[in-house]
Design an enzyme around this catalytic site. Structure first.
Site, PDB file in Angstrom:
ATOM      1  N   ASP A   1       0.879  -1.168   0.000  1.00 15.05           N
ATOM      2  CA  ASP A   1       0.000   0.000   0.000  1.00 15.05           C
ATOM      3  C   ASP A   1       0.915   1.215   0.000  1.00 15.05           C
ATOM      4  O   ASP A   1       1.508   1.557   1.017  1.00 15.05           O
ATOM      5  CB  ASP A   1      -0.889  -0.037   1.256  1.00 15.05           C
ATOM      6  CG  ASP A   1      -1.684   1.250   1.460  1.00 15.05           C
ATOM      7  OD1 ASP A   1      -1.658   2.141   0.575  1.00 15.05           O
ATOM      8  OD2 ASP A   1      -2.333   1.370   2.522  1.00 15.05           O
TER       9      ASP A   1
ATOM     10  N   LYS B   1       3.237  11.463  -3.412  1.00 15.21           N
ATOM     11  CA  LYS B   1       2.214  10.787  -4.223  1.00 15.21           C
ATOM     12  C   LYS B   1       1.305  11.807  -4.901  1.00 15.21           C
ATOM     13  O   LYS B   1       0.758  11.555  -5.967  1.00 15.21           O
ATOM     14  CB  LYS B   1       1.397   9.853  -3.321  1.00 15.21           C
ATOM     15  CG  LYS B   1       0.421   8.954  -4.046  1.00 15.21           C
ATOM     16  CD  LYS B   1      -0.153   7.930  -3.079  1.00 15.21           C
ATOM     17  CE  LYS B   1      -1.281   7.121  -3.661  1.00 15.21           C
ATOM     18  NZ  LYS B   1      -1.789   6.137  -2.673  1.00 15.21           N
TER      19      LYS B   1
ATOM     20  N   GLU C   1      -7.161   0.825  -4.547  1.00 15.58           N
ATOM     21  CA  GLU C   1      -7.193   0.714  -3.094  1.00 15.58           C
ATOM     22  C   GLU C   1      -8.540   0.225  -2.546  1.00 15.58           C
ATOM     23  O   GLU C   1      -8.574  -0.688  -1.720  1.00 15.58           O
ATOM     24  CB  GLU C   1      -6.789   2.056  -2.465  1.00 15.58           C
ATOM     25  CG  GLU C   1      -5.292   2.309  -2.634  1.00 15.58           C
ATOM     26  CD  GLU C   1      -4.892   3.767  -2.473  1.00 15.58           C
ATOM     27  OE1 GLU C   1      -5.728   4.574  -2.029  1.00 15.58           O
ATOM     28  OE2 GLU C   1      -3.739   4.094  -2.809  1.00 15.58           O
TER      29      GLU C   1
ATOM     30  N   ASP D   1     -12.749   5.756   1.740  1.00 14.36           N
ATOM     31  CA  ASP D   1     -11.319   5.780   2.081  1.00 14.36           C
ATOM     32  C   ASP D   1     -10.815   7.213   2.175  1.00 14.36           C
ATOM     33  O   ASP D   1     -10.607   7.877   1.171  1.00 14.36           O
ATOM     34  CB  ASP D   1     -10.540   4.996   1.013  1.00 14.36           C
ATOM     35  CG  ASP D   1      -9.020   4.991   1.288  1.00 14.36           C
ATOM     36  OD1 ASP D   1      -8.557   5.699   2.203  1.00 14.36           O
ATOM     37  OD2 ASP D   1      -8.314   4.263   0.569  1.00 14.36           O
TER      38      ASP D   1
HETATM   39 MG    MG Z   1      -4.402   4.857   2.050  1.00 14.97          MG
END
Ligand code: MG
Ligand code: ADP
Length: 627
Positions: free
Chosen positions: A7, A76, A176, A198
């Site tokens: 992840d 990211k 994800e 999320d």
């Molecule tokens: Mg995450």
């Protein structure tokens, strides 16, 4: 032989592997599962004069306040972004982008060193990979890396490149939320429709998933790559800085305020009040904040998640109450206000029996294990993700012909056959587009390419089959083949710049806002294209068979043609259509005479093929007339 799941988060990253039947997150030497997604470039040299490797993870964060400019976090957010997008993101961060020399790739200035987001991510991946290597006492065979569902092509490419740069065998990129569903679905054998919510440090994703025996299907996804816990920290940091009378804080001061804010935020998850005590540019600031005050501060940000939730539900054609469960993922779903908002919106208590920090990594490990082929969890376990925006090509008049619709499950392939518009046309230009609007100019241009080498043929005869394929990683490739001659052209669409979520959102919004005028425009363009085709045919036939025209036919046809040509210059669709029909009518007897003569000539010549051809045209003309 083991595959691992990673992840790769904006804020924190984890690595997990299936041991026995169970996925486990691998811990570092200090027993911690999460590794900050942070890299610090120290400027140190090795004995041979080359740059020493940077500090990664906790080590990198240890002295972040003193080394704010060289400690890179949240990279990211830059992955696969254009320079313009990156500049906007950088304004909110404590380090700066490298400027100059006409580079259009995003590069970050880390002290004396200039690095790309892909390189920084590669260091984080390397650290996790080494941890797995140590724990497994063997080199991992392959790696599954998770990405936000909303990541576009460029962002996915960048992530895959980071994996390659880290020297690993990237088996698959996995969304994800799909990973989270995998972790939940398999461990609990769930059935039904779920929302996966999320909220991490820097990104928000909402997905609607359908789980039925071993088959997961993502019905829809929406999200925002610029929404997360960092935004909560930023709001609170602003408050702290304003208490200290500091404006436009940068570098170390901003970093210190952000760290104090993050700690206070965690305290407010656990309790009702937080005490803040922090040194800011030589001043010490002491203050207290209650959960209620904090909630007021972050509510507008937290509520922004609902916009995406509504979008995802609308795409799945569902209501909040249709959800059999709501899964919480990401550290920021620990914030009590976030849970309240989610609970209120969906009208039910969200599920959180798996650790929201670990869910994605656990799911990635399960997917990695499935890909070894030796998993207990059978091959027919399908993971389906969806295409975030429709994909199509530009056709005549600048209109979009869609091949793959938004929210189609991937992998997916679709084809459409096109033809040429001009006699002897040897090449076809293909313009690949992404978006929901009717007109090409309003969509995002992904690529242009040419299918060359089509031999001379009359207009309309070549059959150019265009095929779009979106692979399991969400990457599009386009090919075109002329069916008779097998002339072929192909490209993998790799846009150098990604599309930001804001852009995706704006494109969807404007598609809805403009739906009506778009349709009008499209109809107008289609009317013009049709008129021009009819005009071209009439002109050609009149020249070819002038002897078949009688009485005042020539005059009438040319009058109607001229009026139609004039109408095409205007936006008056009705008039264009009326005149097109009229031109059809006034030329009908003439067309009939042409067919009869052709038929007669063909019969006289006893040329069977020619007879068939004429009959074919007669049938076609009759069909056209019927339409
Ligand atoms: Mg995450
Ligand atoms: P990402 O997926 O972006 O890497 P994570 O899922 O690890 O992010 O979530 C990180 C975010 O969660 C950070 O903003 C962090 O401050 C926040 N967070 C973690 N624990 C808590 C907590 N107990 N209370 C509030 N926020 C938390």
């Amino acid at each position: 032989m083991a595959n691992i799941g990673i992840d790769l988060g904006t804020t924190n990253s984890l690595v997990a592997v299936v041991m026995g039947q169970t996925p486990r997150v691998l811990l570092d030497d200090d027993g911690r599962s999460m590794t900050p997604s942070a890299v610090r470039y120290t400027g140190a040299k090795q004995a041979d004069g080359s740059d020493a490797p940077p500090m990664i993870g906790w080590d990198a964060l240890d002295n972040a306040v003193d080394h704010a400019e060289t400690t890179l976090t949240s990279v990211k957010r830059f992955m696969g972004r254009s320079l313009d997008e990156a500049r906007k993101v950088a304004e909110e961060l404590h380090y700066t982008l490298a400027e100059g020399e006409g580079h259009d790739v995003v590069r970050i200035q880390a002290g004396d060193k200039v690095v790309t987001p892909v390189e920084v991510s590669a260091w984080i991946l390397r650290l996790l990979y080494m941890r797995a290597n140590e724990c497994l006492m063997a080199e991992p065979t392959g790696v599954v890396i998770t990405v936000p569902a909303y990541f576009d092509d460029a962002q996915r490419q960048a992530t895959r490149d980071a994996g390659k740069l880290a020297g690993m065998n990237v088996l698959r990129l996995l969304n994800e939320p799909t990973a989270a569903a995998l972790a939940y679905g398999l461990q609990e054998n769930s059935q039904g429709t779920y929302a996966v919510f999320d909220l991490g440090g820097g990104t928000f994703d909402i997905s609607v998933l359908e789980l039925t025996e071993g088959v997961f299907q993502v019905l829809s996804t929406a999200g925002d790559t610029r929404l997360g816990g960092d935004d909560f920290d930023r709001e609170l940091a602003k408050l702290i800085l304003s208490k200290a009378g500091i404006e436009n804080a940068k570098g170390s001061v901003l970093r210190a305020a952000m760290e104090a804010a993050e700690q206070a935020k965690r305290d407010l998850t656990a309790g009702e009040i937080a005490a803040i005590s922090v040194e800011l540019g030589g001043q010490s600031v002491q203050m207290q904040i209650t959960r209620a005050e904090f909630n007021d501060l972050i509510r507008p940000i937290a509520e922004r998640t609902l916009k995406s939730c509504k979008q995802a539900l609308a795409d799945a054609e569902m209501e909040p109450a249709d959800m059999d469960g709501v899964v919480l993922v990401g550290g920021s779903t620990r914030v009590p206000l976030v849970r309240e908002i989610v609970e209120e919106f969906f009208g039910q208590k969200p599920l959180s029996n798996l650790d929201p920090d670990k869910v994605v990594a656990l799911g990635a490990a399960l997917q990695a294990d499935i890909l070894t082929g030796s998993s207990e969890l059978s091959d027919d376990l399908l993971l389906m993700d969806v295409v975030p925006l429709s994909l199509g090509v530009e056709t005549m008049g600048g209109v979009v012909e869609r091949l793959i619709w938004r929210s189609s499950p991937i992998p997916v392939t679709a084809s459409e056959t096109f033809t040429t518009q001009v006699d002897g046309q040897n090449a076809v230009d293909l313009h690949v587009l992404q978006g929901e609007r009717e007109l090409a100019k309003d969509n995002r241009s992904l690529a242009r390419f040419k299918l060359k080498g089509i031999p001379d043929m009359p207009a309309g005869l070549p059959r150019v089959k265009v095929t779009f394929t979106v692979d399991a990683d969400g990457i599009l490739s386009v090919s075109a083949t002329e069916q008779y001659t097998k002339t072929h052209a192909e490209i993998e669409v790799q846009p150098s710049y990604g599309l930001s979520d804001d852009e995706i959102e704006n494109m969807l919004e404007s598609a809805i806002d403009n739906a009506e005028s778009d349709v009008d425009q499209r109809l107008l363009i289609e009317a013009r294209v049709e008129a021009q085709q009819v005009l071209a045919v009439v002109d050609k036939s009149v020249k070819a068979d002038v002897d078949l025209l009688g009485g005042n036919e020539t005059q009438v046809i040319s009058q109607v043609s001229d009026a139609l040509r004039e109408a095409c210059e205007s936006d008056d669709r009705k008039r264009i259509q009326e005149l097109t029909t009229k031109l059809d009518e006034v030329t009908a007897p003439f067309a009939q005479r042409r067919i009869e003569r052709d038929l007669k000539l063909a019969l006289e010549g006893q040329d069977a093929l020619q007879v068939l051809d004429v009959l074919d045209r007669t049938v076609k003309a009759a069909e056209d007339a019927a339409n």
